[in-house]
Design a protein around this motif. Structure first.
Motif, mmCIF file in Angstrom:
data_model
loop_
_atom_site.group_PDB
_atom_site.id
_atom_site.type_symbol
_atom_site.label_atom_id
_atom_site.label_comp_id
_atom_site.label_asym_id
_atom_site.label_seq_id
_atom_site.Cartn_x
_atom_site.Cartn_y
_atom_site.Cartn_z
ATOM 1 N N SER A 1 22.430 37.129 -10.065
ATOM 2 C CA SER A 1 22.656 37.217 -8.618
ATOM 3 C C SER A 1 22.742 35.845 -7.956
ATOM 4 C CB SER A 1 21.538 38.043 -7.955
ATOM 5 O OG SER A 1 20.322 37.325 -7.932
ATOM 6 N N THR B 1 28.114 36.988 -4.937
ATOM 7 C CA THR B 1 27.937 37.369 -3.542
ATOM 8 C C THR B 1 27.354 38.784 -3.488
ATOM 9 O OG1 THR B 1 30.144 38.363 -3.357
ATOM 10 C CG2 THR B 1 29.955 35.989 -2.920
ATOM 11 N N ARG B 2 26.924 39.174 -2.309
ATOM 12 C CA ARG B 2 26.367 40.527 -2.167
ATOM 13 C C ARG B 2 27.431 41.580 -2.488
ATOM 14 N NH1 ARG B 2 22.369 42.557 2.687
ATOM 15 N NH2 ARG B 2 22.050 44.687 1.892
ATOM 16 N N LYS B 3 28.674 41.298 -2.079
ATOM 17 C CA LYS B 3 29.764 42.221 -2.374
ATOM 18 C C LYS B 3 29.988 42.326 -3.874
ATOM 19 C CE LYS B 3 34.698 43.025 -1.501
ATOM 20 N NZ LYS B 3 35.915 42.513 -0.817
ATOM 21 N N LEU C 1 27.776 41.822 -6.220
ATOM 22 C CA LEU C 1 26.657 42.556 -6.819
ATOM 23 C C LEU C 1 26.895 44.060 -6.730
ATOM 24 C CD1 LEU C 1 23.543 40.541 -5.568
ATOM 25 C CD2 LEU C 1 24.370 40.739 -7.915
ATOM 26 N N ARG D 1 13.788 42.346 -3.531
ATOM 27 C CA ARG D 1 15.195 42.356 -3.114
ATOM 28 C C ARG D 1 15.845 43.695 -3.462
ATOM 29 N NH1 ARG D 1 18.250 37.769 -5.880
ATOM 30 N NH2 ARG D 1 17.279 38.704 -7.714
ATOM 31 N N LEU E 1 19.335 44.614 -2.241
ATOM 32 C CA LEU E 1 20.541 44.085 -2.873
ATOM 33 C C LEU E 1 21.001 44.944 -4.050
ATOM 34 C CD1 LEU E 1 19.810 40.234 -3.004
ATOM 35 C CD2 LEU E 1 21.226 41.474 -1.363
#
Length: 225
Positions: free
Chosen positions: A168, A172-174, A176, A200, A203
């Motif tokens: 991670s 990016t969060r997208k 992930l 987290r 996420l």
């Protein structure tokens, strides 16, 4: 598959999807990594309640960079290609290689070199020499490299989990969220080990998420349906 880190109850690993281990406790993080990489004591892997060796049950990859992934897959690719070729293809490959051996022998003889070509050869040795590799992807494209790893492992029918470290940190969060979907798409079991000072779970809403805090308390979250 279950992973047991003493003194905790076993942690279940997703058969298809992400299983994330976040550690804010340095001792537990180091124990987790060293047990998977070097086989140190402190971690037990079991399948159907039968204890198995971690290095046989889990493919350790580490940091998700292109060169690391290539190294992890190279031996498996050679074995896969060599064993999956049709008999006629293997015979054709051997014949072509022997022609190359004969050509080399002729060249050495013409130069008056007292050397001989090694006549012993097999398909695996030829495949290894030629070196099949997954398509090259820039090292900075971490998500693409992980996706390629999942796709390649599916082609080779490798269903045991592979373990990444700090994935991670590079996504990016997208990405992930995409990785959660990609791992299920390719029926890939992915274990992610991370060092994090905070929980987290937000996420990894579609992953099995574990967090071990500084006080050795374990927090467990199931993937959302």
């Amino acid at each position: 598959m279950k992973i047991t880190l003493f003194p905790y109850h076993p942690f279940l690993v997703e058969e298809s999807g992400l299983t994330v281990f976040d550690f804010s406790n340095p001792k537990q993080y180091t124990q987790f990594v060293n047990s998977l990489v070097f086989g140190e004591e402190g971690l037990v892997v079991s399948i159907n309640d039968k204890i198995v060796s971690p290095d046989r049950a889990i493919d350790w990859i580490g940091e998700p960079f292109a060169d690391v992934l290539q190294q992890s897959l190279s031996k498996k690719l050679v074995k896969f290609v060599a064993t999956q070729l049709q008999n006629s293809d293997q015979i054709s490959l051997l014949e072509e290689f022997r022609q190359l051996q004969n050509h080399l022998q002729q060249l050495m003889t013409a130069n008056n070199w007292p050397f001989k070509v090694d006549s012993t050869v097999d398909v695996a040795a030829i495949v290894k020499a030629i070196g099949p590799k997954a398509p090259p992807i820039p090292i900075t494209e971490v998500y693409d490299n992980i996706e390629l790893c999942c796709k390649t492992r599916q082609i080779m029918s490798l269903d045991n989990p592979c373990a990444f470290l700090n994935a991670s940190h590079y996504l990016t969060r997208k990405e992930l969220a995409q990785l959660e979907e990609t791992s299920r798409q390719y029926n890939a079991a992915i274990i992610v080990g991370e060092f994090s000072s905070v929980r987290r779970e937000h996420l990894f809403e579609n992953s099995r998420y574990y967090f071990i805090d500084d006080d050795f308390v374990d927090w467990r979250y199931l993937p959302h349906e």
